[in-house]
Design an enzyme around this catalytic site. Structure first.
Site, mmCIF file in Angstrom:
data_model
loop_
_atom_site.group_PDB
_atom_site.id
_atom_site.type_symbol
_atom_site.label_atom_id
_atom_site.label_comp_id
_atom_site.label_asym_id
_atom_site.label_seq_id
_atom_site.Cartn_x
_atom_site.Cartn_y
_atom_site.Cartn_z
ATOM 1 C CD GLU A 106 -4.396 -4.427 22.864
ATOM 2 O OE1 GLU A 106 -5.487 -5.008 22.783
ATOM 3 O OE2 GLU A 106 -4.232 -3.368 23.517
ATOM 4 C CG ASP A 108 -6.911 -7.505 20.970
ATOM 5 O OD1 ASP A 108 -6.830 -8.343 21.866
ATOM 6 O OD2 ASP A 108 -7.767 -6.607 20.947
ATOM 7 C CD GLU A 110 -11.072 -7.643 22.365
ATOM 8 O OE1 GLU A 110 -10.648 -6.954 23.305
ATOM 9 O OE2 GLU A 110 -11.986 -7.271 21.601
ATOM 10 C CG HIS A 123 -12.565 -8.080 17.397
ATOM 11 N ND1 HIS A 123 -13.396 -7.222 16.718
ATOM 12 C CD2 HIS A 123 -11.552 -7.314 17.870
ATOM 13 C CE1 HIS A 123 -12.913 -5.997 16.785
ATOM 14 N NE2 HIS A 123 -11.792 -6.029 17.477
ATOM 15 N N GLY A 204 -23.928 -5.934 18.852
ATOM 16 C CA GLY A 204 -23.799 -4.525 19.148
ATOM 17 C C GLY A 204 -24.365 -4.113 20.485
#
Length: 612
Positions: A106, A108, A110, A123, A204
């Site tokens: 993958e 990625d 994000e 991200h 978080g």
């Protein structure tokens, strides 16, 4: 490995170069031709004759799409306009992935949403044979919600490169010769989805999705793919080799990438020695393996183990300018289980308890400083114990890049069943506000708010006295005279309250970069050490506890003229309005609103009549 060729699209004979850009484009595609909407029950739409695709998210569901084709190497590009406004809790994912989940590859992108006015987090990650843990995170140097921007990935046998608007931001090289796996064998499709991830995406998981802002919408256009398409196990590039197949970053690209890393990177797994306590991954220590990330000759921009990004998104706009944030926080912490009436002297009132000289009393006892460096922090405690009171201290917090540090100022009793009333100031990167965590009582009851570095903080805990003469009590936190939190005595409905255990005042400055800033992703920059917090103007209007007896046992503090009536103090309507204003504009987490944390029901005190 098979030879590669150009993939020619339809009758137009369009040459597709293989830069898997996860999000950028080479030649205009059509969403009807190139993608299938795979989930969302109508929330994903293809518009404008196939030139525009939108994904939407509401409380019931998100949505997503995938490419019709599979690719093995390529250059992929897409223009994306992210969810505007308060996107906290949402994630817009754009990525390449192979099929077999346990051993999948993958690449990625994000995009982690945030509160209005705060920047998105980009991200990135690379999974190989089912293993990820190669995260790098960035801020963007523009508002990705105001217009479309180009996001792309180059994937060839030499490297994977992430690009934003034509600027490389990350490179992952093929280091199979050093034993590092590389995604080269599994064909991948392009996927994108918009979904709710408020259990982890923003701070978080402390900041939850505001469903009153739904539907959340992300938009896509200008898809392009120069790539090798896989048909029945055969690559469309089996007869020719496009230029991108051997492309590497030149010196100009390396400089651009270094600029991004120096100014906008906020997390780099290759500098996280605490996470990889047995040693950093091989690709992180291989000389030259990450282009601009690391140089064994000069140490690289992250040689100290900390990214030098400009800032992490603030949780709420606090001061009128970011410079005010970085000027160090002056906070008058009025702990009302312990508050103060007349100016104290640090020599008389406190003992420095740890830090090997890092805690200092200066100016004839009028100033106390705590410092933190890599070997140790420091701390102090009050000579006296108190049972109820109003405590006041002015604090000036660590200036500049305080990420990873925590300045704690609290009341606590001793033992495994201790009571505690707690201010904790969680450091952050330069230019972003410090967050304060407030807890009252032995059982953790957290409320988190964004604190500017613009003024003083106070905590008041007052104790209204019923006819029995026993304090029923409330716990009230204030900042610069403005109440920000109240915790009432609700023992009548079974809620415990801190009223029996005398407490001392404590403060400490310590390293908590395993959790304090962005859940531990942003580490302490020890090149900025020593970190220093300063204290002055301690005052205590409080009941001293000595040999099992209170100094307030014979005379109620409320009957004296010098204490300001704190023993029976409650918030009036004006104070309630001011507290409501703070909570509406600056509160970023409240355990009383966290139904996911308490799936069996919120704590009893969370009813409107027991807690504000």
């Amino acid at each position: 490995m098979a030879a590669f060729c150009y993939f020619r699209r339809g009758l137009a004979g369009l040459q597709v170069s293989l830069i898997i850009s996860f999000l950028a484009a080479a030649s205009a595609g059509n969403f009807y031709q190139d993608f299938d909407i795979t989930w969302g029950d109508g929330r994903a739409k293809i518009l404008n004759n196939g030139e525009l695709l939108t994904l939407s998210l509401d409380k019931a569901s998100g949505s997503g799409f995938q490419s019709k084709n599979e690719y093995l190497f390529g250059k992929i590009a897409m223009q994306i306009k992210l969810v505007p406004g308060n996107s906290a809790g949402t994630v817009t994912a754009y990525y390449l992935s192979s099929k077999e989940w346990e051993t999948h590859d993958e690449i990625d992108f994000e995009f982690l949403g945030n509160l209005s006015g705060d920047p998105y987090i980009l991200h990135t990650n690379v999974y190989i044979q089912g293993q990820g843990k190669r995260e790098k995170q960035f801020y963007l140097w523009f508002d990705p919600t105001a217009d479309f921007h180009n996001y792309s990935i180059l994937w060839n046998p030499q490297c994977v490169v992430f690009w934003v608007d034509g600027i490389p931001i990350r490179e992952f090289k093929n280091l199979e010769s050093a034993g590092v796996p590389f995604p080269k064998s599994q064909p991948m499709r392009i996927y994108s989805s918009l979904w709710n991830a408020d259990d982890w995406a923003t701070r978080g998981g402390l900041v939850k999705t505001n469903w009153s802002q739904a539907p959340f919408v992300a938009s896509y256009r200008s898809f392009n793919a120069d790539a090798c398409v896989l048909y029945s196990g055969t690559s469309s590039c089996s007869w020719d080799s496009p230029p991108w197949l051997s492309q590497v970053l030149d010196s100009t690209d390396q400089q651009k990438m270094k600029w991004v890393e120096d100014n906008y990177m906020i997390y780099n797994y290759c500098t996280d020695a605490e996470r990889f306590s047995q040693g950093l991954p091989t690709e992180c220590i291989k000389e030259g393996s990450f282009g601009c990330i690391m140089s064994t000759d000069e140490g690289g921009p992250f040689a100290d183990g900390v990214a030098t990004a400009t800032s992490y998104p603030s949780m709420a706009p606090i001061c009128s300018s970011s410079s005010a944030v970085s000027t160090a926080l002056l906070m008058s912490v009025v702990v009302s289980f312990l508050m103060a009436a007349s100016a104290g002297n640090f020599y008389q009132d406190f003992d420095i308890t740890w830090g090997d000289g890092r805690g200092k009393i200066l100016n004839n006892g009028e100033l106390l400083t705590l410092s933190l460096d890599k070997p140790s922090g420091s701390g102090f405690q009050s000579k006296n114990e108190y049972l109820f009171g109003k405590i006041d201290m002015q604090l000036k917090l660590v200036p500049g890049n305080s990420a990873g540090t925590v300045t704690a100022y609290y009341l606590s009793s001793q033992g495994p069943t201790h009571d505690e009333i707690d201010f904790e100031f969680l450091g952050n990167l330069s230019g972003t506000p410090i967050s304060s965590t407030l807890m009252c009582s032995a059982k953790a009851r957290e409320i988190e708010s964004s604190s500017s570095t613009c003024g003083s903080t106070q905590l008041l805990i007052s104790t209204p006295i019923p006819s029995s003469g026993i304090p029923s009590a409330l716990c009230n936190f204030s900042v610069d005279g403005t109440p920000i939190r109240e915790f009432k005595n609700s023992e009548s409905i079974g809620v415990p309250y801190p009223k029996n255990q005398p407490m001392r005042i404590y403060s400490s400055l310590w390293n908590a970069d395993d959790w304090a800033t962005r859940g531990g992703l942003v580490k302490t920059d020890w090149s900025q050490a020593p970190f220093t917090a300063s204290y002055r103007n301690f005052n205590a209007n409080a009941c001293l506890w000595s040999s099992g007896s209170s100094s307030c046992s014979s005379t109620s503090p409320s009957s004296t003229s010098t204490n300001g009536g704190w023993y029976s103090q409650e918030l009036d309507s004006t104070s309630q309005e001011r507290m409501k204003w703070v909570q509406k504009n600056y509160m970023i987490y409240n355990y009383c609103a966290d139904t996911k944390r308490f799936p069996q029901g919120l704590p009893s005190e969370c009813s409107a009549t027991t807690m504000s």
